[in-house]
Design an enzyme around this catalytic site. Structure first.
Site, mmCIF file in Angstrom:
data_model
loop_
_atom_site.group_PDB
_atom_site.id
_atom_site.type_symbol
_atom_site.label_atom_id
_atom_site.label_comp_id
_atom_site.label_asym_id
_atom_site.label_seq_id
_atom_site.Cartn_x
_atom_site.Cartn_y
_atom_site.Cartn_z
ATOM 1 N N ASP A 1 0.269 6.454 -6.570
ATOM 2 C CA ASP A 1 -0.645 7.610 -6.524
ATOM 3 C C ASP A 1 -0.175 8.642 -7.536
ATOM 4 O OD1 ASP A 1 -2.269 6.678 -4.528
ATOM 5 O OD2 ASP A 1 -2.094 8.469 -3.281
ATOM 6 N N GLU B 1 1.367 0.044 -5.398
ATOM 7 C CA GLU B 1 0.417 1.141 -5.561
ATOM 8 C C GLU B 1 1.146 2.407 -5.978
ATOM 9 O OE1 GLU B 1 -3.414 3.142 -3.333
ATOM 10 O OE2 GLU B 1 -1.737 2.500 -2.089
ATOM 11 N N HIS C 1 1.551 11.345 -1.985
ATOM 12 C CA HIS C 1 0.282 11.169 -1.284
ATOM 13 C C HIS C 1 -0.452 12.505 -1.335
ATOM 14 C CE1 HIS C 1 -1.859 9.091 2.339
ATOM 15 N NE2 HIS C 1 -2.573 9.113 1.242
ATOM 16 N N GLU D 1 -3.593 4.800 -8.445
ATOM 17 C CA GLU D 1 -4.580 5.658 -7.770
ATOM 18 C C GLU D 1 -4.492 6.951 -8.566
ATOM 19 O OE1 GLU D 1 -7.411 6.506 -5.073
ATOM 20 O OE2 GLU D 1 -6.225 4.718 -4.632
ATOM 21 N N HIS E 1 0.861 -1.193 0.000
ATOM 22 C CA HIS E 1 0.000 0.000 0.000
ATOM 23 C C HIS E 1 0.892 1.235 0.000
ATOM 24 C CE1 HIS E 1 -2.318 3.092 2.442
ATOM 25 N NE2 HIS E 1 -3.112 2.877 1.419
ATOM 26 N N ASN E 2 0.507 2.253 -0.779
ATOM 27 C CA ASN E 2 1.304 3.498 -0.846
ATOM 28 C C ASN E 2 2.799 3.190 -0.898
ATOM 29 O OD1 ASN E 2 -1.038 4.961 -0.797
ATOM 30 N ND2 ASN E 2 -0.799 5.743 1.269
#
Length: 602
Positions: A194, A192, A207, A241, A162-163
């Site tokens: 973003d 992931e 983020h 994302e 995640h992230n």
């Protein structure tokens, strides 16, 4: 041989450490320093050959190994080949044990030439064998990719982060390429990214709505291209994302194609037109997970056409960022998706999860859902069997809730129990959840893909992790924790001491969760002896992980973590085994280990 090193008289601590290494004796410097000090009778910082021999015996000769040796040796001096065969079949459960294997072991580990020539083994050789990788707890058959890799992707647990770009917290920490490199090297197969609009038409990764630093999207993709298949040949999924404008989405599409080239999966495979391909069919491929416009057929029809400037609107939930007042509630907003990027999404289309019923009626085979941990936890308690029916058909990704601003993690086990394929954790945060993640994916050669058990794949199965299984095949696991070998001393100790306890913990379905703890051994991290036996009855061994934690007992400040090791229960060897220990950050603490005897019946 040793005499040569003492030609100039006595030797100091550094030379002692080097000489032990030359003799293939693995040792921790802090322990050697303490034992050196105890044996340096004149306290001059130098020792004689006799004092060195004494140090050697203390480190190399372990009482518990001598006891095993004496049980099988007819004269307590030597093991005959037939004695070794006997030990290997009776104690180590070596089914295919032959004299050839025994003679190979003698050949490899016996240091005394005349003993080796006589096809025998000295205590020295036996100790070296017991200390070798052949006697580790982890079964070496699990070190290779031994599972069937021809099932569809949704039949596997997939190592996911995640992230991935963050290397500390979620609000002000740095974004770093190392996040991606490190995750890939650890076998992670779903990353992931973003994506946000950057200056000069260059998309950036960070983020959003926070003070975390920014990376260029193309730099991230270059790093992924370089490191994607170093640890595993199996496919990597890039979960985007995406917050970019259509024009920068086109830049993303261009970057993916130009940098990844042939490794990017940008078209349907002929034999998988209406079903998910297998990890085997997707070897060395990188897949894009993003919103998608229209069907795969429409994507194929557009192949080769100019897609510049084409986009369509899709509904999307705004991502809530904890600690910031931007979104009080999740808002549904319309986002424009560039056709050029949409057409690179083949088997991993991101689709909003509405309900299990909606998915059953409308979800397509190539659509996957992301569900936050809180919602997923609620569903797993209220509708476990429906959740399992869902994960049998569709790839489901679980991600940490937004309030985890410190990048903390949830326990992934509860979501593996219901068959969720992509349980995404913050790889940068050490602790229990990441220990379980690392332990789970040691299996199947560290490929990042572990085949789910039958009952999580078979449509006829009535499995529910929250209820006692009807047709389970439980195992009774017994562990005799014998001793510790050169355990890490306490940070509060000025020498090599610790008040050591060991906690053995089982993770799996709720009924299988269990925990045992040894008594404390005071002021001895070098060679504590417990000889304590613990028994676990495991109803669903296919999902069970076992974790060994070594702590320094401190009644005032709370126990201090010294090391741990986690592995799947079904990847454990039987017999006398060594458990290697790892630090909080996952680094090897060799030669620190636990020595135990394992047996189980099913």
């Amino acid at each position: 041989m040793i005499r040569d090193d003492f030609r100039g008289g006595k030797i100091n601590l550094e030379k002692t450490q080097k000489l032990l290494g030359k003799l293939n004796i693995r040792c921790n410097y802090i322990h050697v320093k303490s034992i050196f000090k105890d044996n340096d009778r004149l306290k001059q910082g130098k020792i004689t050959i006799e004092e060195f021999r004494s140090i050697y015996r203390i480190i190399a000769h372990r009482e518990e190994v001598t006891e095993i040796f004496n049980t099988y040796s007819e004269n307590r001096k030597i093991l005959l080949e037939k004695n070794l065969v006997q030990f290997l079949t009776q104690e180590q459960y070596s089914v295919e044990m032959t004299k050839t294997i025994a003679s190979e072991i003698i050949e490899k580990y016996e240091p005394i030439e005349e003993v080796k020539q006589a096809h025998q083994m000295s205590l020295e050789g036996f100790t070296r064998y017991m200390d070798s990788s052949e006697c580790l707890l982890f079964d070496n058959k699990c070190e290779r990719t031994y599972q069937n890799m021809n099932h569809p992707l949704n039949d596997y647990f997939i190592s996911s982060s995640h992230n991935t770009y963050l290397i500390s917290d979620q609000l002000v920490g740095p974004s770093d390429i190392w996040g991606y490199v490190s995750a890939l090297v650890k076998g992670c197969r779903c990353l992931e990214i973003d994506c946000w609009d950057g200056s000069q038409n260059e998309p950036v990764v960070y983020h959003g709505y926070t003070l975390t630093s920014k990376l260029l999207f193309k730099t991230v993709i270059q790093a992924i291209r370089k490191y994607a298949f170093i640890t595993s040949d199996y496919p990597v999924v890039l979960s985007l994302e995406n917050h970019c404008s259509p024009s920068q989405q086109e830049v993303i599409a261009h970057n993916l194609q130009s940098i990844l080239g042939e490794t990017l999966l940008s078209d349907v495979l002929d034999e998988f037109l209406d079903k998910l391909p297998s990890p085997e069919a997707l070897k060395f491929k990188i897949l894009v997970r993003n919103k998608k416009i229209g069907t795969l057929r429409e994507t194929r029809e557009r192949k080769g056409t100019d897609k510049h400037g084409q986009n369509q609107e899709k509904e999307m939930e705004s991502k809530r960022v904890a600690g910031l007042p931007l979104f009080k509630k999740k808002r549904v907003r319309k986002v424009k998706v560039a056709v050029a990027l949409s057409d690179l999404v083949i088997y991993t289309k991101a689709e909003k999860f509405r309900s299990f019923q909606h998915s059953r009626l409308h979800q397509q085979f190539n659509e996957s859902n992301s569900i936050g941990e809180s919602k997923a936890r609620k569903l797993s308690k209220l509708q476990a069997q429906e959740f399992i029916l869902h994960t049998r058909k569709f790839i489901t990704r679980i991600y940490p809730k937004a309030t985890r601003t410190d990048s903390s993690n949830f326990n992934p086990q509860e979501f593996w129990n219901i068959g969720c394929q992509m349980v995404a954790l913050n790889f940068q945060t050490p602790g229990l959840p990441m220990d379980l993640q690392t332990g789970k994916f040691l299996d199947n050669g560290g490929s990042g893909y572990v085949l789910k058990p039958d009952f999580l794949r078979d449509n006829k199965s009535k499995f529910n992790p929250n209820k006692a299984p009807i047709d389970s095949n439980p195992i009774t696991l017994t562990i005799r924790l014998i001793s510790g070998i050169q355990l890490p001393p306490s940070h509060h100790s000025s020498s090599n001491k610790a008040d050591v306890i060991v906690i053995i913990e089982l993770f799996g379905v709720p009924n299988d969760q269990a925990k045992h703890q040894t008594r404390v051994i005071k002021k001895n991290a070098f060679s504590p002896r417990w000889n304590e036996t613990f028994t676990f009855i495991i109803q669903v061994p296919e999902l069970a992980l076992i974790r060994f934690v070594v702590e320094n007992q401190s009644l005032i400040a709370g126990n201090e973590f010294l090391g741990q090791y986690t592995l799947p229960v079904l990847c454990m060897n039987k017999g006398y085994r060594r458990v290697p220990l790892f630090s909080k950050m996952g680094e090897s603490l060799e030669p620190a280990s636990l020595f135990l005897y394992v047996w189980y019946v099913r």
